[in-house]
Enzyme design. Structure first.
Site, PDB file in Angstrom:
ATOM      1  N   GLY A  49      61.789 -24.934 -83.030  1.00 10.11           N
ATOM      2  CA  GLY A  49      63.168 -24.776 -82.609  1.00 10.11           C
ATOM      3  C   GLY A  49      63.186 -24.016 -81.294  1.00 10.11           C
TER       4      GLY A  49
ATOM      5  N   GLU B 218      70.531 -26.132 -77.482  1.00 15.73           N
ATOM      6  CA  GLU B 218      69.971 -26.099 -76.122  1.00 15.73           C
ATOM      7  C   GLU B 218      69.588 -24.675 -75.708  1.00 15.73           C
ATOM      8  OE1 GLU B 218      71.565 -28.818 -73.229  1.00 15.73           O
ATOM      9  OE2 GLU B 218      72.560 -29.977 -74.810  1.00 15.73           O
TER      10      GLU B 218
ATOM     11  N   GLY C 252      70.855 -29.327 -69.014  1.00 13.66           N
ATOM     12  CA  GLY C 252      71.719 -29.469 -70.175  1.00 13.66           C
ATOM     13  C   GLY C 252      72.549 -28.236 -70.452  1.00 13.66           C
TER      14      GLY C 252
ATOM     15  N   GLU D 181      61.950 -29.713 -84.007  1.00 17.66           N
ATOM     16  CA  GLU D 181      61.268 -30.064 -85.247  1.00 17.66           C
ATOM     17  C   GLU D 181      61.468 -28.929 -86.252  1.00 17.66           C
ATOM     18  OE1 GLU D 181      57.163 -30.836 -84.466  1.00 17.66           O
ATOM     19  OE2 GLU D 181      57.572 -32.512 -83.091  1.00 17.66           O
TER      20      GLU D 181
END
Length: 383
Positions: A131, A363, A242, A127
């Site tokens: 972060g 990520e 991820g 958002e």
């Protein structure tokens, strides 16, 4: 850890390499230039089983493992980093959490068509004020009978414009802080779910990066993923997985730049000899080769630990940190090896340079990876 790939892993690697060379590489420069989402080749990735590699076949996946996913991602990223991130997000940030935390009903609706590549998923965590501090969620999900009403904004959502569903994180109880965050599966077309815009980016230009708005968006309770208040745990676990994918993407980008540099150093002449005979060029190529091998071993080790059911969070951060930093250094040096031609789009290494930068950011930035690693190092040893 076995440093040799299994027969199945080698088969997936070879298939991904052939697909990337024949179908992705020929369009990579054009879709980058036009910032055009590659619908046809993404659909083809689904047909080949690349969009849900580690998901069981019963849920539409290929029934492979994390190592197989990493080696396939590297091959795709060598040809086009945009294809690789589209693939990585669907595999790691969408399908994996739905498989891990979803009910059977949710898996039927929100996993099987996505792991098979018929549909595309995305991950909505970041958002404007959340972060690196992902716990600072301002998106709210208020209970209303058997539903939740979502209000808030998400940014930098990879696949956000093209995806048919998104995994959204929102506060269900502000008083509980990060323990009050829950996760929701929201389908495109749901009233109040709006794609506001897509970003014009430095790199990975053929992937879409979107801003999403949730405005009185009604989501059924049975579309909540996991328990209420479990969202932050789901988010962190998902990001751990991820990061292996991003390490593999960085590795592929760097390998492409390295291979181009070796080929150029053999062909280009200065002072009547190939530039590869000059010691400073040799040093750059040697440094590239060492960094690539180290990055690959870190990435494979993190993937292997995950497949073995062992803790892998620190190792995933190490792999992402090292691979991302290596990719940025290798692509920078690749331009230097190419000289003025490296600065020209015709030669391609400038695209690898632009694509590499994001691997240090999304990520979890390189700085956040160092924090994660340090916290693991300093944690009290288990009794």
């Amino acid at each position: 850890m076995n440093l040799e790939l299994s027969d199945e892993q080698r088969m997936i690697q070879a298939m991904a390499r052939e697909f990337a060379d024949k179908e992705v590489r020929p369009v990579a420069a054009a879709i980058d230039h036009e910032a055009r989402f590659p619908h046809d080749t993404v659909r083809r990735m689904g047909e080949l089983g690349l969009m849900g590699i580690a998901i069981p076949e019963a849920y539409g996946g290929s029934g492979g493992d994390t190592v197989a996913c990493a080696v396939a991602l590297e091959e795709v990223a060598k040809a086009c980093a945009s294809h690789a991130i589209i693939m990585s997000v669907n595999n790691s940030l969408y399908c994996e959490p739905v498989h891990t935390y979803g009910t059977e009903e949710q898996k039927k609706r929100f996993l099987t068509p996505f792991a098979s590549g018929q549909r595309l998923g995305c991950f909505s965590l970041t958002e404007p004020e959340a972060g690196s501090d992902a716990s600072n969620q301002n998106t709210l999900a208020a209970r209303d009978g058997e539903d939740y009403i979502l209000n808030g904004r998400k940014i930098f959502v990879t696949n956000g414009r093209e995806a048919q569903a998104t995994l959204v994180f929102a506060q269900t109880d502000r008083a509980q802080g990060h323990r009050g965050i829950s996760a929701f599966l929201v389908e495109r077309g749901t009233r109040g779910f709006i794609v506001v815009k897509t970003e014009d980016k430095l790199g990975i230009r053929a992937s879409d990066t979107a801003e999403l708005l949730f405005e009185n968006c009604r989501v059924p309770r049975h579309h909540r993923l996991g328990e209420e208040g479990q969202g932050f745990t789901i988010a962190l676990a998902t990001l751990d997985a991820g990061r292996i994918g991003i390490a593999a993407q960085a590795l592929g980008i760097a390998t492409a730049a390295y291979e181009a540099s070796v080929a150029y150093a053999r062909e280009r002449k200065s002072f009547d000899v190939p530039i590869g005979q000059h010691q400073m060029v040799q040093w750059m190529l040697a440094d590239m080769a060492v960094a690539l091998e180290a990055a690959r071993m870190l990435t494979w080790r993190a993937a292997w630990l995950k497949d073995a059911g062992r803790p892998f969070s620190a190792e995933a951060s190490m792999a992402k940190l090292f691979a991302a930093e290596a990719a940025m250094k290798i692509t920078t040096d690749a331009i230097q090896v190419h000289g003025g031609y490296g600065f020209i789009k015709e030669y391609g290494v400038e695209r690898h340079f632009r694509d590499a930068k994001i691997t240090q950011i999304y990520e979890g930035t390189s700085q956040i990876q160092k924090l994660v690693i340090a916290r693991h190092l300093l944690a009290a040893p288990e009794a």
